[in-house]
Design an enzyme around this catalytic site. Structure first.
Site, short mmCIF file in Angstrom:
data_model
loop_
_atom_site.label_atom_id
_atom_site.label_comp_id
_atom_site.label_asym_id
_atom_site.label_seq_id
_atom_site.Cartn_x
_atom_site.Cartn_y
_atom_site.Cartn_z
N SER A 147 4.03 1.53 7.41
CA SER A 147 2.89 0.71 7.32
C SER A 147 1.93 1.27 8.75
O SER A 147 2.44 1.48 9.86
CB SER A 147 2.84 -0.61 7.21
OG SER A 147 1.76 -1.36 7.31
N TYR A 160 6.95 -8.39 10.49
CA TYR A 160 6.69 -7.09 9.63
C TYR A 160 6.17 -6.02 10.54
O TYR A 160 6.52 -4.96 10.29
CB TYR A 160 5.35 -7.58 8.73
CG TYR A 160 5.02 -6.45 7.63
CD1 TYR A 160 5.75 -6.43 6.51
CD2 TYR A 160 3.83 -5.78 7.82
CE1 TYR A 160 5.24 -5.30 5.66
CE2 TYR A 160 3.40 -4.70 7.16
CZ TYR A 160 4.13 -4.46 5.93
OH TYR A 160 3.60 -3.71 4.92
#
Length: 271
Positions: A147, A160
């Site tokens: 990501s 995350y």
């Protein structure tokens, strides 16, 4: 374009929707045998049928339900692929979740552990289970989905962020360890793609702000992702096209790289 993968077996995790499903469509169209995995059997079957319709053929598409937080299920998953198709040539690991979010000081050990178990250890378990398939074949492509958060962390998503940064590092580590066996291992880092995960984020934001989802998206682009220079959400196919190239025989000199598909979201030139 001939991606040189006809007849090869491609395994995709987190593949009942979004980026995984779109990648599977491209690989199927190029003649690969497809194995989709996720935790929702009904959604997987729908995705498999959509892929068959997309290719307009009797494409070999199988589905295997597996919870990647459970090592026993991961090992059974790999064994099923070995039994059905003789093992994987290609693995695209896209399974993951946003996990716990909020003020760092309010996140518990349990919050962190749950996110790590899904987003980092899921990748570790799957790679450990499928790399031997590729070693036996002397040819392999392993693509991890990371990501933008790996390179440009956001303060309310610390678990995350950390897991996705670890995925980039893991990809580089494994690329050095197994290239001698004919494996090429790379990473793709998308930003703000229109997937079920970001849809849920936008629905929550719309509720919090008392606006429509479209208005929430516009606000988010302006205030939270101002460096997405194309000024829109990305589409799964735009990420899938990059992944498909990395799965192909054409990517034979690409190893240990991280490809950002982010519309310019990451500000630095060197991340």
């Amino acid at each position: 374009m001939n991606l040189q993968i006809e007849g090869k077996t491609a395994v995709l995790t987190g593949a009942d929707s979004g980026i995984g499903k779109e990648t599977a469509k491209i690989l199927a169209q190029e003649g690969a045998k497809i194995v989709l995995s996720d935790i929702d059997a009904e959604a997987l079957d729908e995705a498999a049928n959509e892929i068959r319709q997309f290719t307009n053929s009797d494409t070999d598409v199988r589905t295997i339900v597996a919870d990647l937080t459970k090592i026993k299920e991961v090992n059974q998953f790999a064994e099923k692929v070995k039994t059905i198709n003789g093992g994987a040539h290609i693995l695209v690991h896209g399974a993951g979740a946003r996990g716990a979010a909020g003020d760092f000081l309010k996140l518990s050990d349990e919050d962190w552990q749950k996110t790590i178990d899904i987003d980092l250890m899921g990748a570790v378990r799957v790679a450990r289970a499928f790399i031997p398939h590729m070693q036996e074949k002397g040819w392999g492509r392993l693509i991890f989905i990371s990501s933008e958060n790996a390179l440009q962390p956001y303060e309310d998503e610390s678990p995350y962020n950390a897991c996705k940064a670890a995925i980039v590092n893991l990809s580089k580590c494994l690329s050095r360890a197994y290239s001698k066996d004919g494996l090429l291992i790379n990473c793709v880092s998308p930003a703000y793609i229109e997937t079920p995960m970001t849809n849920a984020m936008m629905e929550q934001l719309a509720e919090e702000r008392g606006t429509s989802v479209d208005e929430a998206v516009d606000w988010f682009l302006k205030n939270e992702r101002p460096h997405i220079e194309v000024q829109r959400r990305g589409q799964p196919i735009e990420v899938a096209s990059v992944i498909a190239f990395l799965c192909s025989g054409l990517s034979s000199f690409v190893n240990g790289s991280n490809y950002r598909v982010d519309g310019g979201s990451v500000e630095t030139a060197f991340g």
